[in-house]
Design a protein around this motif. Structure first.
Motif, PDB file in Angstrom:
ATOM      1  N   CYS A  28     -40.158 -55.791 140.863  1.00 45.24           N
ATOM      2  CA  CYS A  28     -41.273 -55.325 140.023  1.00 45.24           C
ATOM      3  C   CYS A  28     -42.441 -56.296 140.061  1.00 45.24           C
ATOM      4  O   CYS A  28     -43.301 -56.271 139.169  1.00 45.24           O
ATOM      5  N   SER A  29     -42.462 -57.156 141.062  1.00 46.44           N
ATOM      6  CA  SER A  29     -43.425 -58.262 141.074  1.00 46.44           C
ATOM      7  C   SER A  29     -44.876 -57.777 141.036  1.00 46.44           C
ATOM      8  O   SER A  29     -45.713 -58.374 140.354  1.00 46.44           O
ATOM      9  N   ARG A  30     -45.168 -56.696 141.732  1.00 40.52           N
ATOM     10  CA  ARG A  30     -46.557 -56.220 141.772  1.00 40.52           C
ATOM     11  C   ARG A  30     -46.986 -55.696 140.400  1.00 40.52           C
ATOM     12  O   ARG A  30     -48.058 -56.065 139.903  1.00 40.52           O
ATOM     13  N   ASN A  31     -46.159 -54.847 139.810  1.00 36.87           N
ATOM     14  CA  ASN A  31     -46.478 -54.331 138.478  1.00 36.87           C
ATOM     15  C   ASN A  31     -46.556 -55.451 137.450  1.00 36.87           C
ATOM     16  O   ASN A  31     -47.431 -55.461 136.580  1.00 36.87           O
ATOM     17  N   ALA A  32     -45.613 -56.374 137.534  1.00 36.50           N
ATOM     18  CA  ALA A  32     -45.577 -57.483 136.582  1.00 36.50           C
ATOM     19  C   ALA A  32     -46.852 -58.314 136.663  1.00 36.50           C
ATOM     20  O   ALA A  32     -47.431 -58.697 135.640  1.00 36.50           O
ATOM     21  N   GLU A  33     -47.302 -58.581 137.886  1.00 37.38           N
ATOM     22  CA  GLU A  33     -48.521 -59.379 138.066  1.00 37.38           C
ATOM     23  C   GLU A  33     -49.733 -58.661 137.453  1.00 37.38           C
ATOM     24  O   GLU A  33     -50.565 -59.288 136.791  1.00 37.38           O
ATOM     25  N   GLN A  34     -49.817 -57.356 137.676  1.00 36.35           N
ATOM     26  CA  GLN A  34     -50.941 -56.589 137.128  1.00 36.35           C
ATOM     27  C   GLN A  34     -50.914 -56.569 135.605  1.00 36.35           C
ATOM     28  O   GLN A  34     -51.951 -56.721 134.947  1.00 36.35           O
ATOM     29  N   LEU A  35     -49.727 -56.399 135.051  1.00 40.50           N
ATOM     30  CA  LEU A  35     -49.599 -56.374 133.594  1.00 40.50           C
ATOM     31  C   LEU A  35     -49.950 -57.730 132.987  1.00 40.50           C
ATOM     32  O   LEU A  35     -50.643 -57.804 131.962  1.00 40.50           O
ATOM     33  N   CYS A  36     -49.480 -58.796 133.602  1.00 39.05           N
ATOM     34  CA  CYS A  36     -49.776 -60.141 133.093  1.00 39.05           C
ATOM     35  C   CYS A  36     -51.268 -60.427 133.135  1.00 39.05           C
ATOM     36  O   CYS A  36     -51.821 -61.072 132.230  1.00 39.05           O
ATOM     37  N   THR A  37     -51.929 -59.949 134.175  1.00 38.53           N
ATOM     38  CA  THR A  37     -53.375 -60.149 134.293  1.00 38.53           C
ATOM     39  C   THR A  37     -54.110 -59.398 133.184  1.00 38.53           C
ATOM     40  O   THR A  37     -54.992 -59.953 132.516  1.00 38.53           O
ATOM     41  N   ARG A  38     -53.738 -58.159 132.976  1.00 39.11           N
ATOM     42  CA  ARG A  38     -54.419 -57.351 131.966  1.00 39.11           C
ATOM     43  C   ARG A  38     -54.150 -57.861 130.552  1.00 39.11           C
ATOM     44  O   ARG A  38     -55.008 -57.745 129.675  1.00 39.11           O
ATOM     45  N   LEU A  39     -52.973 -58.414 130.341  1.00 39.79           N
ATOM     46  CA  LEU A  39     -52.618 -58.916 129.011  1.00 39.79           C
ATOM     47  C   LEU A  39     -52.907 -60.403 128.851  1.00 39.79           C
ATOM     48  O   LEU A  39     -52.584 -60.986 127.816  1.00 39.79           O
ATOM     49  N   THR A  40     -53.509 -60.999 129.868  1.00 43.82           N
ATOM     50  CA  THR A  40     -53.849 -62.441 129.893  1.00 43.82           C
ATOM     51  C   THR A  40     -52.647 -63.295 129.485  1.00 43.82           C
ATOM     52  O   THR A  40     -52.733 -64.139 128.595  1.00 43.82           O
ATOM     53  N   LEU A  41     -51.532 -63.074 130.170  1.00 43.28           N
ATOM     54  CA  LEU A  41     -50.301 -63.813 129.893  1.00 43.28           C
ATOM     55  C   LEU A  41     -50.096 -64.883 130.957  1.00 43.28           C
ATOM     56  O   LEU A  41     -50.020 -64.579 132.151  1.00 43.28           O
ATOM     57  N   ASP A  42     -50.018 -66.123 130.547  1.00 40.73           N
ATOM     58  CA  ASP A  42     -49.812 -67.262 131.445  1.00 40.73           C
ATOM     59  C   ASP A  42     -48.327 -67.357 131.793  1.00 40.73           C
ATOM     60  O   ASP A  42     -47.493 -67.711 130.948  1.00 40.73           O
ATOM     61  N   THR A  43     -47.994 -67.055 133.047  1.00 45.25           N
ATOM     62  CA  THR A  43     -46.587 -67.000 133.458  1.00 45.25           C
ATOM     63  C   THR A  43     -45.993 -68.375 133.735  1.00 45.25           C
ATOM     64  O   THR A  43     -44.784 -68.495 133.961  1.00 45.25           O
ATOM     65  N   SER A  44     -46.821 -69.417 133.746  1.00 42.72           N
ATOM     66  CA  SER A  44     -46.300 -70.756 134.045  1.00 42.72           C
ATOM     67  C   SER A  44     -45.751 -71.453 132.793  1.00 42.72           C
ATOM     68  O   SER A  44     -45.048 -72.455 132.905  1.00 42.72           O
ATOM     69  N   LYS A  45     -46.061 -70.920 131.620  1.00 46.84           N
ATOM     70  CA  LYS A  45     -45.623 -71.556 130.381  1.00 46.84           C
ATOM     71  C   LYS A  45     -44.156 -71.279 130.095  1.00 46.84           C
ATOM     72  O   LYS A  45     -43.594 -70.274 130.542  1.00 46.84           O
ATOM     73  N   LYS A  46     -43.554 -72.172 129.319  1.00 40.65           N
ATOM     74  CA  LYS A  46     -42.210 -71.929 128.822  1.00 40.65           C
ATOM     75  C   LYS A  46     -42.284 -71.022 127.590  1.00 40.65           C
ATOM     76  O   LYS A  46     -43.297 -71.005 126.883  1.00 40.65           O
ATOM     77  N   VAL A  47     -41.217 -70.296 127.340  1.00 39.45           N
ATOM     78  CA  VAL A  47     -41.170 -69.398 126.188  1.00 39.45           C
ATOM     79  C   VAL A  47     -41.425 -70.166 124.895  1.00 39.45           C
ATOM     80  O   VAL A  47     -42.102 -69.680 123.986  1.00 39.45           O
ATOM     81  N   SER A  48     -40.902 -71.378 124.823  1.00 39.20           N
ATOM     82  CA  SER A  48     -41.066 -72.191 123.607  1.00 39.20           C
ATOM     83  C   SER A  48     -42.523 -72.547 123.337  1.00 39.20           C
ATOM     84  O   SER A  48     -42.878 -72.933 122.216  1.00 39.20           O
ATOM     85  N   GLU A  49     -43.378 -72.415 124.340  1.00 34.19           N
ATOM     86  CA  GLU A  49     -44.793 -72.748 124.190  1.00 34.19           C
ATOM     87  C   GLU A  49     -45.645 -71.538 123.811  1.00 34.19           C
ATOM     88  O   GLU A  49     -46.845 -71.681 123.587  1.00 34.19           O
ATOM     89  N   LEU A  50     -45.010 -70.381 123.736  1.00 35.38           N
ATOM     90  CA  LEU A  50     -45.764 -69.149 123.498  1.00 35.38           C
ATOM     91  C   LEU A  50     -45.965 -68.887 122.006  1.00 35.38           C
ATOM     92  O   LEU A  50     -45.075 -69.122 121.189  1.00 35.38           O
ATOM     93  N   SER A  51     -47.129 -68.344 121.673  1.00 32.48           N
ATOM     94  CA  SER A  51     -47.392 -67.870 120.319  1.00 32.48           C
ATOM     95  C   SER A  51     -46.659 -66.547 120.115  1.00 32.48           C
ATOM     96  O   SER A  51     -46.112 -65.954 121.062  1.00 32.48           O
ATOM     97  N   LEU A  52     -46.657 -66.048 118.880  1.00 32.75           N
ATOM     98  CA  LEU A  52     -46.041 -64.755 118.590  1.00 32.75           C
ATOM     99  C   LEU A  52     -46.660 -63.652 119.434  1.00 32.75           C
ATOM    100  O   LEU A  52     -45.951 -62.819 120.007  1.00 32.75           O
ATOM    101  N   GLY A  53     -47.987 -63.654 119.522  1.00 30.96           N
ATOM    102  CA  GLY A  53     -48.664 -62.635 120.308  1.00 30.96           C
ATOM    103  C   GLY A  53     -48.304 -62.684 121.773  1.00 30.96           C
ATOM    104  O   GLY A  53     -48.108 -61.655 122.417  1.00 30.96           O
ATOM    105  N   ASN A  54     -48.186 -63.884 122.333  1.00 31.13           N
ATOM    106  CA  ASN A  54     -47.838 -64.005 123.748  1.00 31.13           C
ATOM    107  C   ASN A  54     -46.371 -63.659 124.006  1.00 31.13           C
ATOM    108  O   ASN A  54     -46.037 -63.147 125.079  1.00 31.13           O
ATOM    109  N   ARG A  55     -45.493 -63.918 123.043  1.00 26.11           N
ATOM    110  CA  ARG A  55     -44.107 -63.462 123.199  1.00 26.11           C
ATOM    111  C   ARG A  55     -44.057 -61.934 123.195  1.00 26.11           C
ATOM    112  O   ARG A  55     -43.256 -61.333 123.911  1.00 26.11           O
ATOM    113  N   LYS A  56     -44.916 -61.322 122.365  1.00 25.55           N
ATOM    114  CA  LYS A  56     -44.985 -59.860 122.362  1.00 25.55           C
ATOM    115  C   LYS A  56     -45.484 -59.340 123.714  1.00 25.55           C
ATOM    116  O   LYS A  56     -44.961 -58.352 124.241  1.00 25.55           O
ATOM    117  N   LYS A  57     -46.475 -60.011 124.281  1.00 24.63           N
ATOM    118  CA  LYS A  57     -46.971 -59.623 125.606  1.00 24.63           C
ATOM    119  C   LYS A  57     -45.864 -59.718 126.656  1.00 24.63           C
ATOM    120  O   LYS A  57     -45.733 -58.846 127.522  1.00 24.63           O
TER     121      LYS A  57
END
Length: 298
Positions: free
Chosen positions: A109-138
């Motif tokens: 699902c790499s292509r879809n995942a990349e597009q979704l992360c871009t549209r939702l402005t989700l930084d994929t390099s971060k650890k889950v523990s570094e994410l805010s509530l909103g970014n965990r929802k994303k």
């Protein structure tokens, strides 16, 4: 074909209320809303539908596959799910969580995942523990949608998202729906249901109290009445005894209430009081929701 069929589903808990005799279906390709306040039984219904809870009685199926007898891999391959509170391994990086979710479905699902992360402005390099509530929802949204499932079940999906991200999220959902995805949206935010869903079910204290098109649910004989009299205090004391009056409030402009009884009875009642100003309008969806809830108590 129905994407979801729930037939007299009951699930009880020892110490808290579950669900009782839940019964509805969702045709494939529909954008369906599931309305109720927190604690009404929305999540229990969803967990039972997904086979995460074993029902006491009743049946449920997804695309004709019974939830208890079919292989879980079969359900997983066709269904995306966003829980109300998504929990991920805190030490994992976002990109690894997304890849693991895809691997569990045996898909790239790499292509879809990349597009979704871009549209939702989700930084994929971060650890889950570094994410805010909103970014965990994303992150949960990406995991639910990246495989382009036939059915996507979303439980309170916009909690934690800012207004801009909410708008982008629903734009994504509408695109998925246009491509044939069935969407089951569980929410207590009525404006979301009214804007995006074609049909909806209302649940109260574990029981279904209405299920129809959003347009039909909005058609009720209830009216929002706003009245100003020469003696609002006396009017307020007496109007509470009138059959069909509920949700009464008072402000500087007068007295406001929801009325769903005999309109002729209301007119006769008003004629007996010195009315200075009177207006009546159609209730909005939130008021209609209150109308259904209060009616179910009678």
């Amino acid at each position: 074909m129905n994407a979801v069929t729930i037939h007299h589903l009951t699930k009880s808990y020892k110490t808290s209320r579950g669900i009782t005799d839940i019964h509805f279906s969702i045709p494939e390709g529909e954008f369906f809303g599931f309305i109720g306040p927190n604690g009404a039984g929305k999540s229990t219904t969803i967990h039972t539908l997904l086979g995460l809870l074993h029902p006491d009685s009743g049946t449920a199926s997804i695309f004709g596959n019974d939830i208890l007898s079919c292989k879980k891999e079969q359900l997983l391959s066709q269904t995306g799910y966003l829980p109300a509170e998504a929990v991920f391994y805190p030490g994992m990086r976002v990109k690894d969580v997304i890849r693991l979710s895809a691997d569990l479905r045996g898909m790239d699902c790499s292509r879809n995942a990349e597009q979704l992360c871009t549209r939702l402005t989700l930084d994929t390099s971060k650890k889950v523990s570094e994410l805010s509530l909103g970014n965990r929802k994303k992150l949960g949204i990406v995991c639910a949608l990246q495989s382009s499932p036939r059915l996507c079940i979303l439980d309170e999906p916009t909690s934690g998202l800012d207004p801009f991200m909410q708008r982008e999220f629903f734009a994504i959902l509408q695109e998925c729906h246009a491509q044939g995805m069935t969407i089951f949206l569980s929410s207590h935010i009525l404006s979301e249901i009214q804007r995006y869903c074609t049909r909806a079910a209302i649940i109260r204290e574990g029981r279904l109290i209405a299920c129809d098109t959003v347009e039909a649910l909005a058609k009720t004989n209830a009216k929002r009445i706003h009245v100003r009299t020469e003696n609002d205090s006396a009017f307020l004391a007496s109007v509470t005894t009138l059959d069909g009056v509920r949700d009464i409030s008072q402000d500087e402009q007068g007295i406001c209430f929801l009325f769903s009884g005999d309109i002729n009875l209301l007119l006769r009642f008003l004629a007996a009081h010195p009315v200075k100003n009177l207006s009546a309008r159609e209730p909005d969806l939130e008021e209609i929701f209150m109308h259904y809830y209060l009616d179910s108590e009678r």
